[in-house]
Design a protein around this motif. Structure first.
Motif, PDB file in Angstrom:
ATOM      1  N   HIS A   3       0.820  -1.203   0.000  1.00  0.00           N
ATOM      2  CA  HIS A   3       0.000   0.000   0.000  1.00  0.00           C
ATOM      3  C   HIS A   3       0.864   1.266   0.000  1.00  0.00           C
ATOM      4  O   HIS A   3       0.350   2.350  -0.265  1.00  0.00           O
ATOM      5  N   VAL A   4       2.162   1.115   0.262  1.00  0.00           N
ATOM      6  CA  VAL A   4       3.066   2.273   0.150  1.00  0.00           C
ATOM      7  C   VAL A   4       3.053   2.780  -1.285  1.00  0.00           C
ATOM      8  O   VAL A   4       2.918   3.982  -1.537  1.00  0.00           O
ATOM      9  N   ILE A   5       3.177   1.832  -2.222  1.00  0.00           N
ATOM     10  CA  ILE A   5       3.180   2.199  -3.644  1.00  0.00           C
ATOM     11  C   ILE A   5       1.801   2.721  -4.034  1.00  0.00           C
ATOM     12  O   ILE A   5       1.690   3.709  -4.771  1.00  0.00           O
ATOM     13  N   ALA A   6       0.746   2.066  -3.530  1.00  0.00           N
ATOM     14  CA  ALA A   6      -0.617   2.481  -3.879  1.00  0.00           C
ATOM     15  C   ALA A   6      -0.883   3.897  -3.376  1.00  0.00           C
ATOM     16  O   ALA A   6      -1.447   4.728  -4.095  1.00  0.00           O
ATOM     17  N   VAL A   7      -0.454   4.169  -2.141  1.00  0.00           N
ATOM     18  CA  VAL A   7      -0.675   5.500  -1.562  1.00  0.00           C
ATOM     19  C   VAL A   7       0.124   6.545  -2.335  1.00  0.00           C
ATOM     20  O   VAL A   7      -0.306   7.687  -2.483  1.00  0.00           O
ATOM     21  N   LEU A   8       1.273   6.170  -2.864  1.00  0.00           N
ATOM     22  CA  LEU A   8       2.079   7.101  -3.663  1.00  0.00           C
ATOM     23  C   LEU A   8       1.458   7.297  -5.042  1.00  0.00           C
ATOM     24  O   LEU A   8       1.391   8.413  -5.549  1.00  0.00           O
ATOM     25  N   LEU A   9       0.987   6.206  -5.637  1.00  0.00           N
ATOM     26  CA  LEU A   9       0.460   6.291  -7.003  1.00  0.00           C
ATOM     27  C   LEU A   9      -0.884   7.003  -7.082  1.00  0.00           C
ATOM     28  O   LEU A   9      -1.221   7.590  -8.115  1.00  0.00           O
ATOM     29  N   GLN A  10      -1.668   6.927  -6.007  1.00  0.00           N
ATOM     30  CA  GLN A  10      -3.005   7.510  -6.056  1.00  0.00           C
ATOM     31  C   GLN A  10      -2.974   8.982  -6.451  1.00  0.00           C
ATOM     32  O   GLN A  10      -3.650   9.386  -7.402  1.00  0.00           O
ATOM     33  N   PRO A  11      -2.200   9.839  -5.751  1.00  0.00           N
ATOM     34  CA  PRO A  11      -2.192  11.243  -6.180  1.00  0.00           C
ATOM     35  C   PRO A  11      -1.591  11.435  -7.565  1.00  0.00           C
ATOM     36  O   PRO A  11      -2.004  12.336  -8.301  1.00  0.00           O
ATOM     37  N   VAL A  12      -0.634  10.571  -7.928  1.00  0.00           N
ATOM     38  CA  VAL A  12      -0.034  10.690  -9.267  1.00  0.00           C
ATOM     39  C   VAL A  12      -1.094  10.483 -10.337  1.00  0.00           C
ATOM     40  O   VAL A  12      -1.207  11.253 -11.295  1.00  0.00           O
ATOM     41  N   VAL A  13      -1.906   9.447 -10.160  1.00  0.00           N
ATOM     42  CA  VAL A  13      -2.940   9.146 -11.162  1.00  0.00           C
ATOM     43  C   VAL A  13      -4.043  10.198 -11.128  1.00  0.00           C
ATOM     44  O   VAL A  13      -4.563  10.598 -12.173  1.00  0.00           O
ATOM     45  N   ILE A  14      -4.402  10.664  -9.924  1.00  0.00           N
ATOM     46  CA  ILE A  14      -5.413  11.728  -9.833  1.00  0.00           C
ATOM     47  C   ILE A  14      -4.933  12.947 -10.609  1.00  0.00           C
ATOM     48  O   ILE A  14      -5.690  13.583 -11.341  1.00  0.00           O
ATOM     49  N   PHE A  15      -3.649  13.250 -10.471  1.00  0.00           N
ATOM     50  CA  PHE A  15      -3.080  14.430 -11.117  1.00  0.00           C
ATOM     51  C   PHE A  15      -3.039  14.266 -12.632  1.00  0.00           C
ATOM     52  O   PHE A  15      -3.352  15.196 -13.379  1.00  0.00           O
ATOM     53  N   LEU A  16      -2.664  13.076 -13.084  1.00  0.00           N
ATOM     54  CA  LEU A  16      -2.408  12.884 -14.513  1.00  0.00           C
ATOM     55  C   LEU A  16      -3.624  12.455 -15.332  1.00  0.00           C
ATOM     56  O   LEU A  16      -3.654  12.659 -16.538  1.00  0.00           O
ATOM     57  N   SER A  17      -4.610  11.843 -14.698  1.00  0.00           N
ATOM     58  CA  SER A  17      -5.683  11.209 -15.482  1.00  0.00           C
ATOM     59  C   SER A  17      -6.874  12.109 -15.756  1.00  0.00           C
ATOM     60  O   SER A  17      -7.785  11.720 -16.474  1.00  0.00           O
ATOM     61  N   GLY A  18      -6.877  13.328 -15.202  1.00  0.00           N
ATOM     62  CA  GLY A  18      -8.000  14.224 -15.446  1.00  0.00           C
ATOM     63  C   GLY A  18      -9.174  13.987 -14.535  1.00  0.00           C
ATOM     64  O   GLY A  18     -10.311  14.276 -14.887  1.00  0.00           O
ATOM     65  N   MET A  19      -8.910  13.459 -13.366  1.00  0.00           N
ATOM     66  CA  MET A  19      -9.990  13.154 -12.443  1.00  0.00           C
ATOM     67  C   MET A  19     -10.663  14.427 -11.910  1.00  0.00           C
ATOM     68  O   MET A  19     -11.875  14.531 -11.852  1.00  0.00           O
ATOM     69  N   MET A  20      -9.852  15.408 -11.502  1.00  0.00           N
ATOM     70  CA  MET A  20     -10.414  16.613 -10.871  1.00  0.00           C
ATOM     71  C   MET A  20     -10.340  17.836 -11.770  1.00  0.00           C
ATOM     72  O   MET A  20     -10.991  18.839 -11.501  1.00  0.00           O
ATOM     73  N   PHE A  21      -9.530  17.777 -12.804  1.00  0.00           N
ATOM     74  CA  PHE A  21      -9.402  18.905 -13.722  1.00  0.00           C
ATOM     75  C   PHE A  21      -8.973  18.335 -15.073  1.00  0.00           C
ATOM     76  O   PHE A  21      -8.431  17.239 -15.154  1.00  0.00           O
ATOM     77  N   PRO A  22      -9.253  19.060 -16.156  1.00  0.00           N
ATOM     78  CA  PRO A  22      -8.983  18.490 -17.486  1.00  0.00           C
ATOM     79  C   PRO A  22      -7.491  18.270 -17.737  1.00  0.00           C
ATOM     80  O   PRO A  22      -6.665  19.085 -17.336  1.00  0.00           O
ATOM     81  N   VAL A  23      -7.189  17.176 -18.417  1.00  0.00           N
ATOM     82  CA  VAL A  23      -5.806  16.860 -18.782  1.00  0.00           C
ATOM     83  C   VAL A  23      -5.209  17.979 -19.621  1.00  0.00           C
ATOM     84  O   VAL A  23      -4.016  18.278 -19.533  1.00  0.00           O
ATOM     85  N   GLU A  24      -6.060  18.636 -20.415  1.00  0.00           N
ATOM     86  CA  GLU A  24      -5.589  19.709 -21.296  1.00  0.00           C
ATOM     87  C   GLU A  24      -5.000  20.884 -20.521  1.00  0.00           C
ATOM     88  O   GLU A  24      -4.283  21.705 -21.090  1.00  0.00           O
ATOM     89  N   SER A  25      -5.297  20.998 -19.233  1.00  0.00           N
ATOM     90  CA  SER A  25      -4.770  22.113 -18.455  1.00  0.00           C
ATOM     91  C   SER A  25      -3.378  21.835 -17.906  1.00  0.00           C
ATOM     92  O   SER A  25      -2.732  22.734 -17.361  1.00  0.00           O
ATOM     93  N   LEU A  26      -2.918  20.584 -18.051  1.00  0.00           N
ATOM     94  CA  LEU A  26      -1.576  20.253 -17.590  1.00  0.00           C
ATOM     95  C   LEU A  26      -0.539  20.831 -18.542  1.00  0.00           C
ATOM     96  O   LEU A  26      -0.829  21.059 -19.720  1.00  0.00           O
ATOM     97  N   PRO A  27       0.681  21.043 -18.042  1.00  0.00           N
ATOM     98  CA  PRO A  27       1.755  21.475 -18.956  1.00  0.00           C
ATOM     99  C   PRO A  27       1.901  20.480 -20.107  1.00  0.00           C
ATOM    100  O   PRO A  27       1.691  19.285 -19.943  1.00  0.00           O
ATOM    101  N   GLN A  28       2.257  21.016 -21.273  1.00  0.00           N
ATOM    102  CA  GLN A  28       2.333  20.211 -22.495  1.00  0.00           C
ATOM    103  C   GLN A  28       3.218  18.973 -22.332  1.00  0.00           C
ATOM    104  O   GLN A  28       2.884  17.897 -22.814  1.00  0.00           O
TER     105      GLN A  28
END
Lengths: 275, 280
Positions: free
Chosen positions: B186-211
């Motif tokens: 769960h160490v890896i899972a707890v680390l990956l969760q915010p990474v995926v939230i950030f990258l997958s467009g869960m809370m904001f559009p992927v298009e708003s991320l840096p190119q």
């Protein structure tokens, strides 16, 4: 006192060994908060222009600056989650590992034991959280405005003490709930919401703000933000510091009672070792 | 392959995992995790949207994404949070629990297929995830006015969600192996969760991320799953319009499962050679 010191020291020593054994947690502790800060910031900049965000924050806080607001909010929240899992789950972990009964049979003071776990949690996570705050500050830009260093030091110290008291309370509460894991996990989100990690409390309807001000972390958040970002002094922040001190004492007393209650239930019903 | 034997293995492990999940979540835990958590997360998005726009749907967001309502965008995104977390955490966590309880070696000594055993563990957890997903969508509808296109669009969304789960099964297999070697998966899972939230467009559009970050989002199956579910439910897109995303997910599923299993076997072999199976 010697016995208490030995119990306290043993808690610290045990947790040091565990932290050094599971080194991947260190990577998690360093990286995760920075990403959560990025999520906080992009939740705003990903959906609105910086001007719109600044105007929204100016209306609510008097200042258009939001990056530092979000970084410090996440920083204090990271301390809370560290306290929740280190101190709050201290006794539950002993249940899970099957050592709970041994601890209850020992003459070691349970409150001192949990305090040892909680304080170690603050120290072990503290340096990492400060480091990640520094990294996030460099990445996203954070300008400090400190006019009263005593307000910063005192505010931080009182916030940490309040969290340690909360951890003491949760330690007994979680064991008594028999649903420690799900509750410890679920309590984080409401705390995150009501304490204003991602937005000013004044954005909430007034009836919800009452809930916010029943949580000590809210006062800690306000004190830290004001002292570091807006030059708040001890005098100006006394309205926040006083309730924080009261909550610290209150939750400490409740925490001691909760742990004693937990032990009484464990010994009278004999069910607390079961899952 | 003895189908009867594999079925018995699958059924026994599936049932025991389901019982374990239900037991872990007491009624209080269910209310806390399945109701309180999503309500406050979605409410956070509601407050944020009201800060930046009186209507709750900033022009910037509408112009960038084509979605007319930010809150419904977030509700669907958050409903998928459990999907992602489940895929990276449950498999590894299930094996870790066997290690802690001292039963892992016995399981490995049985003639049961390892693949079937892991698949049943993760499949049981998927049920829990699907329950969470529907609960969040229902809460969104009841409390926050989530409105979505019904009929065939729901079928398309379901197909996209299921295909995402299948694709993530491969990821789950890798994490089972990582759990064997590194312990505390769960160490890896707890680390990956915010990474995926950030990258997958869960809370904001992927298009708003840096190119330079956006291609990384394209390497995550969840990004496509979210696209399918959002566009079918919120914009009324059909299968033809979403065929590109379906194709990518299918490729992920076909590639990730055997690759994931290969990594799991390699990590299991390493754990056996170093004697790490029984330590936790």
């Amino acid at each position: 006192m010697t016995a208490h010191w030995r119990t306290f020291r043993a808690s610290i020593f045990k947790n040091t060994r565990i932290s050094l054994t599971y080194r991947p947690w260190l990577i998690n502790s360093l990286v995760s908060p920075v990403i959560w800060i990025a999520i906080s910031i992009f939740t705003y900049v990903g959906i609105a222009s910086p001007q719109a965000i600044g105007e929204g924050f100016r209306e609510l806080t008097g200042s258009p600056e939001f990056t530092g607001f979000l970084i410090l909010g996440q920083t204090i929240y990271s301390f809370f989650t560290a306290m929740n899992w280190r101190g709050g789950m201290a006794l539950e972990r002993e249940r899970f590992y099957g050592t709970f009964e041994m601890i209850l049979l020992s003459p070691a003071n349970r409150v001192v034991m949990v305090l040892g776990e909680a304080i170690w949690g603050m120290v072990d996570s503290g340096w990492v959280i400060f480091l990640t705050t520094l990294i996030a500050s460099l990445l996203f830009g954070l300008g400090f405005n400190v006019t009263d260093p005593l307000a910063v030091v005192g505010g931080l110290a009182l916030t940490f003490l309040a969290m340690i008291s909360l951890g003491l309370f949760f330690a007994g509460f979680y064991v008594l709930s028999r649903s420690a894991g799900p509750i410890a996990h679920a309590v984080q989100s409401p705390i995150r919401f009501f304490t204003g990690v991602s937005f000013p409390i004044s954005a909430l309807p007034v009836y919800l703000q009452f809930v916010s001000y029943a949580i000590p972390v809210t006062f800690g958040m306000t004190v830290v933000r004001s002292s570091l970002l807006r030059g708040g002094s001890v005098a100006a922040l006394s309205g926040q510091l006083a309730p924080l001190a009261v909550f610290t004492v209150l939750f400490f007393i409740l925490g001691v009672w909760m742990i004693r209650r937990m032990e009484h239930v464990a010994k009278s019903r004999g069910t607390l070792h079961t899952f | 392959m003895n189908v009867g034997k594999e079925y018995r293995t699958f059924k026994a492990t599936f049932v025991s995992t389901i019982k374990s999940v239900i037991r872990y979540y007491t009624p209080t835990g269910y209310v806390a995790s399945y109701l309180l958590l999503p309500i406050t997360m979605i409410a956070t998005a509601w407050v944020v949207s009201r800060i930046v726009s009186p209507t709750g749907s900033p022009d910037f967001f509408v112009q960038t994404t084509g979605y007319t309502d930010y809150l419904t965008f977030v509700i669907v995104g958050y409903a998928f949070n459990g999907v992602m977390f489940s895929s990276v955490n449950r498999g590894g966590e299930a094996v870790y629990r066997e290690q802690v309880e001292g039963t892992l070696e016995m399981i490995m000594l049985t003639p049961s297929s390892r693949f079937t055993w892991i698949l049943s563990k993760t499949s049981a957890s998927i049920l829990d995830t699907v329950f969470s997903l529907f609960t969040i969508l229902l809460l969104g509808e009841m409390l926050f006015g989530l409105e979505f296109h019904g009929g065939l669009n729901v079928v398309v969304a379901l197909a996209g969600a299921l295909l995402t789960l299948v694709a993530l099964e491969g990821v789950s297999l890798v994490f089972v192996g990582i759990g064997l070697v590194l312990k505390q998966p769960h160490v890896i899972a707890v680390l990956l969760q915010p990474v995926v939230i950030f990258l997958s467009g869960m809370m904001f559009p992927v298009e708003s991320l840096p190119q330079w970050i956006q291609p990384i989002s394209g390497a995550i199956p969840l990004t496509y799953g979210l696209n399918i579910v959002r566009r079918s439910l919120l914009l009324g897109w059909d299968v033809e319009m979403l065929s590109g995303d379906f194709l990518v997910l299918a490729v992920f599923a076909v590639v990730l499962i055997p690759v994931g299993y290969y990594f799991y076997r390699a990590l299991e072999k390493r754990a056996m050679q170093t004697g790490a199976i029984r330590t936790f």
